[in-house]
Design a protein around this motif. Structure first.
Motif, PDB file in Angstrom:
ATOM      1  N   ARG A 104      -1.091   5.979  -0.194  1.00 37.52           N
ATOM      2  CA  ARG A 104      -0.922   5.615  -1.603  1.00 37.52           C
ATOM      3  C   ARG A 104       0.439   4.939  -1.774  1.00 37.52           C
ATOM      4  N   ASP A 116      -4.142  -4.885   0.285  1.00 37.10           N
ATOM      5  CA  ASP A 116      -5.487  -4.760   0.842  1.00 37.10           C
ATOM      6  C   ASP A 116      -5.482  -5.104   2.324  1.00 37.10           C
ATOM      7  N   ILE A 175      -3.573   1.730  -0.570  1.00 39.15           N
ATOM      8  CA  ILE A 175      -4.072   1.878  -1.929  1.00 39.15           C
ATOM      9  C   ILE A 175      -2.918   1.704  -2.905  1.00 39.15           C
TER      10      ILE A 175
END
Length: 289
Positions: free
Chosen positions: A169, A196, A201
């Motif tokens: 994350r 990406d 993320i």
């Protein structure tokens, strides 16, 4: 027969000198002001920097670009600084202004050349080749595009080695702390494509490209990794000071020393170094697993 041979030799020599002389004079005759950091990097990469007499302040790559006269921020330009450089053209990507400055430049007769920005690898390669052709250096354009393809393939191969593992994350913070607010990059645009490609993320779910988020939201999102762009990171002065910012200090990124300084321009536009930048981003985000 000798006269004919002599005439042909002289004609060939004149044609050759004219050809190469025109190329040299054309390049030296150009006086370009670039108000796009993407274009500025490509101009340097294809060897057109001798024609560059001005650049906007966000054009900071390569480092040599900082030696070129700055004319202001690309969306808040004054006409006087540009006009004083006597440019033969102002190169832009359409994202510049304000409109009164554009109108004034048109009024005094300075040509404005707009290039469509590359927002994908294919369109970026087209842009590279187009700029290379402007300086009659198509070979450099082809070489840069080949390298970009190789670098992207190498990055993709590295990313695949982390497939199947728990996602990382990530939050991208642009300006650091400003009145307890943080500018954070959202899910749209080039920076999202970079994340990406890196297999990460983006935890900043905002409607705007840049969004002010409070310290409480930063803490709530609990990013594993924070990418602090150069301006915000340098404003704090060190990793330890950045870690102490409200909200940031409560994140796993701060607790695990996973806050990394990254150049903003490496995230917000594509260019000849994009494959290399993606590869380095993957190493930053996944490297300590």
């Amino acid at each position: 027969m000798r006269k004919i041979t002599y005439f042909l030799a002289v004609s060939f020599l004149f044609a050759a000198c004219s050809q190469f002389g025109d190329k040299h004079n054309d390049k030296q005759g150009l006086r370009i002001v670039s108000v796009s950091k993407q274009l500025t990097e490509i101009i340097f990469a294809v060897g057109g920097d001798t024609a560059l007499v001005g650049r906007d302040i966000s054009s900071t790559w390569p480092p040599e670009a900082k030696k070129v006269t700055a004319v202001g921020y690309h969306r808040a330009l004054a006409p006087e600084g540009i006009i004083s450089l006597n440019p033969t053209a102002v190169w832009n990507d359409g994202n510049w202004g304000p409109q009164p400055t554009i109108d004034q430049l048109k009024k005094v007769g300075i040509p404005l050349r707009q290039f469509d920005g590359g927002n994908s690898i294919d369109s970026t390669k087209r842009l590279i080749r187009l700029v290379a052709a402007e300086f009659r250096n198509e070979k450099a354009g082809d070489s840069l595009c080949d390298r970009l393809d190789r670098d992207m393939a190498r990055a993709d191969s590295l990313r695949k080695t982390y497939a199947g593992q728990s996602p990382i994350r990530v939050m991208v913070i642009h300006f650091g702390q400003a009145a307890n607010q943080y500018f954070v990059l959202n899910h749209r645009g080039t920076q999202q494509q970079m994340l990406d490609w890196a297999g990460a993320i983006n935890v900043a779910d905002t409607a705007q490209k840049w969004k002010n988020l409070s310290a409480e939201v930063i803490a709530q999102e609990q990013p594993d990794v924070i990418l602090a762009t150069d301006y915000g990171f340098d404003l704090q002065g060190s990793l330890e000071k950045f870690k102490q910012l409200p909200g940031v200090s409560l994140s796993p990124a701060a607790k695990n020393n996973r806050i990394y300084r990254i150049e903003e321009h490496d995230l917000v536009y594509l260019g000849p170094r994009t494959g290399e930048n993606v590869y380095n981003l993957i190493r930053l985000i996944h490297g300590q697993r």
